[in-house]
Enzyme design. Structure first.
Site, PDB file in Angstrom:
ATOM      1  N   GLU A  31       0.509 -11.661  -6.555  1.00 24.10           N
ATOM      2  CA  GLU A  31      -0.501 -10.616  -6.374  1.00 24.10           C
ATOM      3  C   GLU A  31      -0.188  -9.402  -7.252  1.00 24.10           C
ATOM      4  O   GLU A  31       0.912  -9.275  -7.808  1.00 24.10           O
ATOM      5  CB  GLU A  31      -0.568 -10.191  -4.901  1.00 24.10           C
ATOM      6  CG  GLU A  31       0.722  -9.585  -4.393  1.00 24.10           C
ATOM      7  CD  GLU A  31       0.512  -8.558  -3.285  1.00 24.10           C
ATOM      8  OE1 GLU A  31      -0.291  -7.624  -3.489  1.00 24.10           O
ATOM      9  OE2 GLU A  31       1.179  -8.677  -2.250  1.00 24.10           O
ATOM     10  N   LYS A  92      -7.929  -1.316  -5.093  1.00 20.20           N
ATOM     11  CA  LYS A  92      -7.146  -2.260  -4.277  1.00 20.20           C
ATOM     12  C   LYS A  92      -8.153  -3.255  -3.705  1.00 20.20           C
ATOM     13  O   LYS A  92      -8.978  -2.890  -2.875  1.00 20.20           O
ATOM     14  CB  LYS A  92      -6.424  -1.494  -3.172  1.00 20.20           C
ATOM     15  CG  LYS A  92      -5.689  -2.372  -2.167  1.00 20.20           C
ATOM     16  CD  LYS A  92      -5.034  -1.534  -1.074  1.00 20.20           C
ATOM     17  CE  LYS A  92      -4.651  -2.389   0.119  1.00 20.20           C
ATOM     18  NZ  LYS A  92      -4.169  -1.594   1.259  1.00 20.20           N
ATOM     19  N   SER A 146      -5.744  -6.328   8.937  1.00 21.24           N
ATOM     20  CA  SER A 146      -5.891  -6.693   7.529  1.00 21.24           C
ATOM     21  C   SER A 146      -6.757  -7.938   7.345  1.00 21.24           C
ATOM     22  O   SER A 146      -6.653  -8.910   8.097  1.00 21.24           O
ATOM     23  CB  SER A 146      -4.516  -6.946   6.923  1.00 21.24           C
ATOM     24  OG  SER A 146      -4.668  -7.383   5.586  1.00 21.24           O
ATOM     25  N   ALA A 147      -7.575  -7.898   6.295  1.00 21.65           N
ATOM     26  CA  ALA A 147      -8.383  -9.062   5.917  1.00 21.65           C
ATOM     27  C   ALA A 147      -7.489 -10.223   5.465  1.00 21.65           C
ATOM     28  O   ALA A 147      -7.957 -11.358   5.347  1.00 21.65           O
ATOM     29  CB  ALA A 147      -9.355  -8.679   4.811  1.00 21.65           C
ATOM     30  N   LYS A 165       5.207  -6.785   7.593  1.00 20.50           N
ATOM     31  CA  LYS A 165       5.913  -5.508   7.479  1.00 20.50           C
ATOM     32  C   LYS A 165       6.096  -4.907   8.854  1.00 20.50           C
ATOM     33  O   LYS A 165       5.190  -4.940   9.679  1.00 20.50           O
ATOM     34  CB  LYS A 165       5.110  -4.554   6.591  1.00 20.50           C
ATOM     35  CG  LYS A 165       5.309  -4.881   5.113  1.00 20.50           C
ATOM     36  CD  LYS A 165       4.622  -3.882   4.244  1.00 20.50           C
ATOM     37  CE  LYS A 165       3.200  -4.237   3.998  1.00 20.50           C
ATOM     38  NZ  LYS A 165       2.785  -5.107   3.011  1.00 20.50           N
TER      39      LYS A 165
HETATM   40  N1  PSU Z   1       3.572  -6.316   0.458  1.00 19.49           N
HETATM   41  C1  PSU Z   1       4.310  -5.467  -0.270  1.00 19.49           C
HETATM   42  N2  PSU Z   1       3.691  -4.457  -0.899  1.00 19.49           N
HETATM   43  C2  PSU Z   1       2.335  -4.323  -0.862  1.00 19.49           C
HETATM   44  C3  PSU Z   1       1.548  -5.247  -0.100  1.00 19.49           C
HETATM   45  C4  PSU Z   1       2.220  -6.214   0.541  1.00 19.49           C
HETATM   46  O1  PSU Z   1       5.533  -5.607  -0.342  1.00 19.49           O
HETATM   47  O2  PSU Z   1       1.821  -3.426  -1.503  1.00 19.49           O
HETATM   48  C5  PSU Z   1       0.029  -5.161  -0.105  1.00 19.49           C
HETATM   49  C6  PSU Z   1      -0.504  -6.607  -0.203  1.00 19.49           C
HETATM   50  O3  PSU Z   1      -1.354  -6.672  -1.317  1.00 19.49           O
HETATM   51  C7  PSU Z   1      -1.266  -6.823   1.073  1.00 19.49           C
HETATM   52  C8  PSU Z   1      -1.751  -5.435   1.323  1.00 19.49           C
HETATM   53  O4  PSU Z   1      -2.283  -7.770   0.950  1.00 19.49           O
HETATM   54  O5  PSU Z   1      -0.597  -4.633   1.042  1.00 19.49           O
HETATM   55  C9  PSU Z   1      -2.251  -5.263   2.728  1.00 19.49           C
HETATM   56  O6  PSU Z   1      -3.055  -4.129   2.767  1.00 19.49           O
HETATM   57  P1  PSU Z   1      -3.951  -3.839   4.062  1.00 19.49           P
HETATM   58  O7  PSU Z   1      -2.953  -3.592   5.147  1.00 19.49           O
HETATM   59  O8  PSU Z   1      -4.743  -2.620   3.694  1.00 19.49           O
HETATM   60  O9  PSU Z   1      -4.808  -5.049   4.293  1.00 19.49           O
HETATM   61 MN    MN Z   2      -6.234  -2.132   6.851  1.00 24.00          MN
END
Ligand code: PSU
Ligand code: MN
Length: 310
Positions: A31, A92, A146-147, A165
């Site tokens: 990614e 993003k 998250s999606a 995380k």
């Molecule tokens: N893991 C990491 N760093 C990141 C992400 C994941 O170590 O920046 C990113 C990934 O792209 C993941 C996104 O899909 O964060 C999730 O964002 P959100 O919680 O807004 O869906």
């Molecule tokens: Mn979110």
């Protein structure tokens, strides 16, 4: 009279990935949100390069995915990787806006969800990342889920991560994955990992000890006609981990900061990662890089094992 050609998706393979597809070599998707929104420059570029090198060492080919000026790139050459790592203001992108960025000729980095969509379209079955998005703490108020979780349920790509995380609500994240039928397999441990830490305090639903076993599990799912993705959780190496109790102190502080600054929506995850980087004096970043490298190695092993049985 020539028929008007039907419009096609502006999608471009790097030379390396195009050649790999031609000969049926194993490919690992990567990614790009982690590059543009997850780490500061130049650590992000070092990470992106070293992860690609690790995948090559393991006998697979890396395909970093991003939208650059409206073109969906499957694999970036080094000049493009470097330019992306310095780009300010990239979007993003998730399922909701991947097509928007392409249609509007924008530049954007793909999250786990958008990378899975692009990988599946390019015929790539394995994808390495750091941590997936999940159910945020306080989701019962904010509805912030998250999606990535929905994408795992619907798109047939194996995603290798270091768990969810620890800024998330991990029990709720695992509940959603279970409801949506996503297998969660921890590599070589009974404990589901929490990104910076090897343990989340929760047992992993499933455990496997080799890339070949993971490939065989995936083939069996395909034989049963079960679609959708699989989540492989790979605990961060012991020497790079930040213990859970210690990390929790920083996370509580980062969450407080996010709340008092009124951070919401897409900005939440990047804000927290950046805040933790400061609160830990850069240690969280070192751990983050180590775990992505570790995931790239395992993902390449799985891609090789899958290709061996094609
Ligand atoms: N893991 C990491 N760093 C990141 C992400 C994941 O170590 O920046 C990113 C990934 O792209 C993941 C996104 O899909 O964060 C999730 O964002 P959100 O919680 O807004 O869906
Ligand atoms: Mn979110």
């Amino acid at each position: 009279m020539t028929k008007p050609s039907s419009p096609s998706l502006p999608m471009e393979y790097s030379d390396e990935v195009a050649a790999a597809k031609q000969r049926g070599a194993p490919i690992v998707a990567l990614e790009s949100t982690i590059i543009t929104h997850g780490m500061p420059y130049p650590g992000n570029l070092d990470m992106a390069r070293s992860v690609e090198a690790i995948i090559r060492e393991q006998g697979a080919v890396p395909a970093t995915i991003a939208v650059i000026h409206g073109v969906l790139h499957i694999g970036l050459d080094d000049a493009k990787l470097e330019a992306l790592s310095k780009t300010q203001g990239a979007m993003k992108l998730s399922r909701a806006d991947l097509a928007f960025a392409i249609a509007e000729r924008r530049t954007g980095a793909t999250t786990v969800a958008a990378t899975m969509i692009a990988a599946a379209r390019a015929g790539i079955r394995v994808f390495a990342t750091g941590g997936i998005g999940g159910v945020h703490r306080g989701a019962e108020q904010s509805f912030d889920i998250s999606a990535d979780l929905d994408e795992l349920a619907r798109t047939g790509v194996i995603v290798v991560c270091a768990g969810a995380k620890a800024i998330l609500d991990i029990p709720k994240t695992l509940e959603v994955l279970e409801s949506r039928g996503v297998p969660v397999v921890t590599y070589d441990s009974e404990n589901f990992p929490a990104f910076w830490s090897r343990e989340s305090g929760l047992k992993s639903p499933l455990m496997l000890n080799s890339p070949a076993a993971i490939a065989s599990f995936q083939r069996t799912r395909e034989l049963l006609g079960i679609d959708g993705g699989m989540l492989v959780a790979n605990p961060v190496p012991v020497e790079s981990e930040i213990p859970r109790e210690e990390m929790e102190i920083y996370i509580t502080r980062a969450l407080d900061n996010a709340a008092s600054e009124g951070i919401s929506g897409k900005a939440v995850t990047p804000y927290l990662l950046d805040n933790l980087f400061r609160l830990t004096d850069g240690r969280s970043l070192e751990t983050n890089i180590a775990l992505v490298e570790n995931n790239a190695r395992l993902a390449a092993g799985i891609a090789v094992a899958l290709a061996a049985n094609d």
